[in-house]
Write a protein that holds these residues in place. Sequence first.
Motif, PDB file in Angstrom:
ATOM      1  N   TYR A 172       0.954  -1.332  -0.014  1.00 44.15           N
ATOM      2  CA  TYR A 172      -0.119  -0.040  -0.129  1.00 44.15           C
ATOM      3  C   TYR A 172       0.925   1.286  -0.010  1.00 44.15           C
ATOM      4  O   TYR A 172       0.705   2.237  -0.676  1.00 44.15           O
ATOM      5  CB  TYR A 172      -0.944   0.014   1.101  1.00 44.15           C
ATOM      6  CG  TYR A 172      -1.779   1.111   1.258  1.00 44.15           C
ATOM      7  CD1 TYR A 172      -3.079   1.349   0.785  1.00 44.15           C
ATOM      8  CD2 TYR A 172      -1.381   2.300   2.223  1.00 44.15           C
ATOM      9  CE1 TYR A 172      -3.871   2.440   1.197  1.00 44.15           C
ATOM     10  CE2 TYR A 172      -2.042   3.440   2.622  1.00 44.15           C
ATOM     11  CZ  TYR A 172      -3.355   3.598   1.968  1.00 44.15           C
ATOM     12  OH  TYR A 172      -4.303   4.629   1.970  1.00 44.15           O
ATOM     13  N   GLU A 173       1.934   1.341   0.919  1.00 41.51           N
ATOM     14  CA  GLU A 173       2.776   2.453   0.978  1.00 41.51           C
ATOM     15  C   GLU A 173       3.666   2.586  -0.217  1.00 41.51           C
ATOM     16  O   GLU A 173       4.236   3.443  -0.754  1.00 41.51           O
ATOM     17  CB  GLU A 173       3.441   2.320   2.375  1.00 41.51           C
ATOM     18  CG  GLU A 173       2.397   2.381   3.575  1.00 41.51           C
ATOM     19  CD  GLU A 173       1.851   3.558   3.791  1.00 41.51           C
ATOM     20  OE1 GLU A 173       1.823   4.471   2.805  1.00 41.51           O
ATOM     21  OE2 GLU A 173       0.697   3.592   4.486  1.00 41.51           O
ATOM     22  N   LEU A 174       4.300   1.319  -0.672  1.00 32.40           N
ATOM     23  CA  LEU A 174       5.261   1.257  -1.594  1.00 32.40           C
ATOM     24  C   LEU A 174       4.736   1.805  -2.977  1.00 32.40           C
ATOM     25  O   LEU A 174       5.229   2.562  -3.743  1.00 32.40           O
ATOM     26  CB  LEU A 174       5.910  -0.140  -1.816  1.00 32.40           C
ATOM     27  CG  LEU A 174       6.744  -0.261  -2.735  1.00 32.40           C
ATOM     28  CD1 LEU A 174       8.183   0.700  -2.526  1.00 32.40           C
ATOM     29  CD2 LEU A 174       7.350  -1.816  -3.067  1.00 32.40           C
ATOM     30  N   PHE A 175       3.521   1.336  -3.032  1.00 34.32           N
ATOM     31  CA  PHE A 175       2.944   1.350  -4.491  1.00 34.32           C
ATOM     32  C   PHE A 175       2.439   3.209  -4.282  1.00 34.32           C
ATOM     33  O   PHE A 175       2.315   3.773  -5.280  1.00 34.32           O
ATOM     34  CB  PHE A 175       1.947   0.699  -4.991  1.00 34.32           C
ATOM     35  CG  PHE A 175       2.352  -0.591  -5.667  1.00 34.32           C
ATOM     36  CD1 PHE A 175       2.225  -0.573  -6.850  1.00 34.32           C
ATOM     37  CD2 PHE A 175       2.859  -1.606  -4.925  1.00 34.32           C
ATOM     38  CE1 PHE A 175       2.740  -1.909  -7.632  1.00 34.32           C
ATOM     39  CE2 PHE A 175       3.334  -2.790  -5.422  1.00 34.32           C
ATOM     40  CZ  PHE A 175       3.295  -2.880  -6.732  1.00 34.32           C
ATOM     41  N   ARG A 202       8.919  16.200   4.922  1.00 31.42           N
ATOM     42  CA  ARG A 202       7.599  15.655   4.856  1.00 31.42           C
ATOM     43  C   ARG A 202       7.980  13.922   4.964  1.00 31.42           C
ATOM     44  O   ARG A 202       7.115  13.403   5.807  1.00 31.42           O
ATOM     45  CB  ARG A 202       6.847  15.906   3.714  1.00 31.42           C
ATOM     46  CG  ARG A 202       5.508  15.198   3.543  1.00 31.42           C
ATOM     47  CD  ARG A 202       4.496  16.168   4.199  1.00 31.42           C
ATOM     48  NE  ARG A 202       3.217  15.569   4.198  1.00 31.42           N
ATOM     49  CZ  ARG A 202       2.119  16.229   4.291  1.00 31.42           C
ATOM     50  NH1 ARG A 202       2.054  17.851   4.863  1.00 31.42           N
ATOM     51  NH2 ARG A 202       1.074  15.848   4.060  1.00 31.42           N
ATOM     52  N   LEU A 203       8.982  13.626   4.640  1.00 33.07           N
ATOM     53  CA  LEU A 203       9.040  12.136   4.682  1.00 33.07           C
ATOM     54  C   LEU A 203       9.235  11.700   6.210  1.00 33.07           C
ATOM     55  O   LEU A 203       8.809  11.049   6.585  1.00 33.07           O
ATOM     56  CB  LEU A 203      10.293  11.769   3.880  1.00 33.07           C
ATOM     57  CG  LEU A 203      10.803  10.177   3.817  1.00 33.07           C
ATOM     58  CD1 LEU A 203      11.537  10.019   2.582  1.00 33.07           C
ATOM     59  CD2 LEU A 203      11.822   9.940   5.049  1.00 33.07           C
ATOM     60  N   PHE A 204      10.202  12.590   7.062  1.00 30.97           N
ATOM     61  CA  PHE A 204      10.556  12.492   8.222  1.00 30.97           C
ATOM     62  C   PHE A 204       9.573  12.748   9.087  1.00 30.97           C
ATOM     63  O   PHE A 204       8.996  11.873  10.228  1.00 30.97           O
ATOM     64  CB  PHE A 204      11.663  13.086   8.518  1.00 30.97           C
ATOM     65  CG  PHE A 204      12.893  12.447   8.286  1.00 30.97           C
ATOM     66  CD1 PHE A 204      13.462  11.150   8.895  1.00 30.97           C
ATOM     67  CD2 PHE A 204      13.617  12.815   7.000  1.00 30.97           C
ATOM     68  CE1 PHE A 204      14.859  10.695   8.450  1.00 30.97           C
ATOM     69  CE2 PHE A 204      14.712  12.084   6.388  1.00 30.97           C
ATOM     70  CZ  PHE A 204      15.380  11.278   7.366  1.00 30.97           C
ATOM     71  N   LEU A 227       5.471   5.959  12.967  1.00 25.31           N
ATOM     72  CA  LEU A 227       6.284   4.851  13.602  1.00 25.31           C
ATOM     73  C   LEU A 227       5.424   4.627  15.017  1.00 25.31           C
ATOM     74  O   LEU A 227       5.707   3.229  15.488  1.00 25.31           O
ATOM     75  CB  LEU A 227       7.391   5.724  14.098  1.00 25.31           C
ATOM     76  CG  LEU A 227       8.642   5.310  13.457  1.00 25.31           C
ATOM     77  CD1 LEU A 227       9.716   6.688  13.713  1.00 25.31           C
ATOM     78  CD2 LEU A 227       9.312   3.976  14.174  1.00 25.31           C
ATOM     79  N   TRP A 228       4.672   5.169  15.329  1.00 27.69           N
ATOM     80  CA  TRP A 228       4.031   4.769  16.648  1.00 27.69           C
ATOM     81  C   TRP A 228       2.378   4.633  16.448  1.00 27.69           C
ATOM     82  O   TRP A 228       1.675   3.907  17.263  1.00 27.69           O
ATOM     83  CB  TRP A 228       4.186   5.559  17.705  1.00 27.69           C
ATOM     84  CG  TRP A 228       3.630   7.082  17.897  1.00 27.69           C
ATOM     85  CD1 TRP A 228       4.275   8.110  17.245  1.00 27.69           C
ATOM     86  CD2 TRP A 228       2.779   7.468  18.793  1.00 27.69           C
ATOM     87  NE1 TRP A 228       3.408   9.055  17.564  1.00 27.69           N
ATOM     88  CE2 TRP A 228       2.658   8.909  18.624  1.00 27.69           C
ATOM     89  CE3 TRP A 228       2.129   6.900  19.791  1.00 27.69           C
ATOM     90  CZ2 TRP A 228       1.982   9.765  19.405  1.00 27.69           C
ATOM     91  CZ3 TRP A 228       1.129   7.723  20.556  1.00 27.69           C
ATOM     92  CH2 TRP A 228       1.103   9.071  20.207  1.00 27.69           C
ATOM     93  N   LEU A 283       5.736   4.319   4.607  1.00 25.33           N
ATOM     94  CA  LEU A 283       6.146   3.121   4.459  1.00 25.33           C
ATOM     95  C   LEU A 283       7.344   2.872   5.584  1.00 25.33           C
ATOM     96  O   LEU A 283       7.022   1.665   6.152  1.00 25.33           O
ATOM     97  CB  LEU A 283       6.727   3.091   3.022  1.00 25.33           C
ATOM     98  CG  LEU A 283       7.537   1.690   2.651  1.00 25.33           C
ATOM     99  CD1 LEU A 283       6.532   0.332   2.969  1.00 25.33           C
ATOM    100  CD2 LEU A 283       8.089   1.620   1.307  1.00 25.33           C
ATOM    101  N   ILE A 284       8.083   3.688   5.634  1.00 21.91           N
ATOM    102  CA  ILE A 284       9.296   3.338   6.438  1.00 21.91           C
ATOM    103  C   ILE A 284       8.725   3.380   8.065  1.00 21.91           C
ATOM    104  O   ILE A 284       9.017   2.655   8.644  1.00 21.91           O
ATOM    105  CB  ILE A 284      10.348   4.677   6.471  1.00 21.91           C
ATOM    106  CG1 ILE A 284      11.014   4.438   5.143  1.00 21.91           C
ATOM    107  CG2 ILE A 284      11.520   4.501   7.768  1.00 21.91           C
ATOM    108  CD1 ILE A 284      11.896   5.681   4.660  1.00 21.91           C
ATOM    109  N   GLY A 285       7.595   4.480   8.186  1.00 21.84           N
ATOM    110  CA  GLY A 285       7.191   4.507   9.576  1.00 21.84           C
ATOM    111  C   GLY A 285       6.478   2.988   9.909  1.00 21.84           C
ATOM    112  O   GLY A 285       6.491   2.676  10.925  1.00 21.84           O
ATOM    113  N   THR A 286       5.530   2.700   8.999  1.00 25.12           N
ATOM    114  CA  THR A 286       4.794   1.591   9.169  1.00 25.12           C
ATOM    115  C   THR A 286       5.585   0.247   9.473  1.00 25.12           C
ATOM    116  O   THR A 286       5.153  -0.372  10.348  1.00 25.12           O
ATOM    117  CB  THR A 286       3.869   1.447   7.903  1.00 25.12           C
ATOM    118  OG1 THR A 286       2.894   2.357   7.737  1.00 25.12           O
ATOM    119  CG2 THR A 286       3.151   0.041   7.967  1.00 25.12           C
TER     120      THR A 286
END
Length: 404
Positions: A50-53, A217-219, A226-227, A357-360
């Motif tokens: 979901y996030e990657l696409f 925005r990414l971070f 992340l939580w 994506l990274i956070g998930t």
Amino acid sequence: MNAAIKQYLVVTGNYWAFTLTDGALRMLVLLHFYKLGYSPLEIASLFVFYELFGVLTNLFGGWLGARIGLNKTMNIGLFLQIAALAMLLVPAELLIVPWVMAAQALSGVAKDLNKMSAKSSIKLLVPQDSQSKLYQWVAVLTGSKNALKGVGFFIGGFLLTHIGFQGAVAVMAGALALVWLLSLVLLKKDLGKSSYKPKFKDMLSKSGPINLLSAARLFLFGARDLWFVIALPLFLAQQLAWSQQAIGTFLALWIIGYGLVQSVAPFITGKKAGKVPGRWAAVGWAFALCLIPALLAKLLPLPFPTETLLVSVLLVFGAVFAVNSSLHSYLIVSYAKADGVSLDVGFYYMANAMGRLIGTLLSGYLYQTQGLEACLYWSSAFILVTVLLSCFLPKAKSYLRTNT
């Protein structure tokens, strides 16, 4: 009612309808597979595609929108969401992880096509010299969307409890199909279509401020997810023994409140005084946000009532995060060039999706291996990076003069 306002209402209505199904579907998948005994990391993996696409869609979707028009990309997004929901209507024994991940991938494409189209459209409906109005319209669109995503969380938990997974999915697919048919008729032709044919190389932004804002925005969104996305609902279920409907209702109310704060963010950041936010507004609000997860992580082991502490701090985090998100959403639309606006906005939301994506992934991994406190500390670290990147953004007025 003039044509611009009519199109704004159509775009917003489209975005609202899509968001309801998107929020409900996330809650359905999360709670349904938790009930089946999946681990936090396994549940997180369901959302990877979901996030990657979403990352890929924002990059290519911005280019596609500039070539064929934002009306078409928005309608394509609605259709793909209907298809993703239809994929989940198979018998329960066929709802295996790869199939659900594929449906989530399609939903990720749909969601980011829809969001990129909606956010880009606003730039074209507001005059360049009306920055205050642009900020307000972007804030209302973004805030109302997130409030309705919260309603979607509630609907997802409610429908799962009362009519089951497949019944809920069928209801949402049917409702969204009606919205799609209306959108085909009402959206203006060639909205957002560029005056030139952008090439693939144009997908990557050449603007320093847009690159900086995209990284920030990414971070920022990585820090939230992340939580919030995996760790929090599972903590509520495992450690506090909340029911599915209670979790869905609580997260729904949180998202609704978050969206309402986003909608009024222009007034919080100085609209009444005629101020348009820029670099230091972004820095200050991000720094305030940075302190909140770390504080909660410090307080959790202490002998405070856990539920009261968690709910109270989460409400503060939501309000401050909402202002940060609204500020960023305004800045990207303001920085973007009007001709081919979706290229810049798509690039920016590609970074947004990458952060999610990274956070998930980190949320599932860290919660499973180290617990909620680790997720909170990492969240603060991510926001600190946002603070540092925001220090290098341009002053709003000077950038607008050179970018027109």
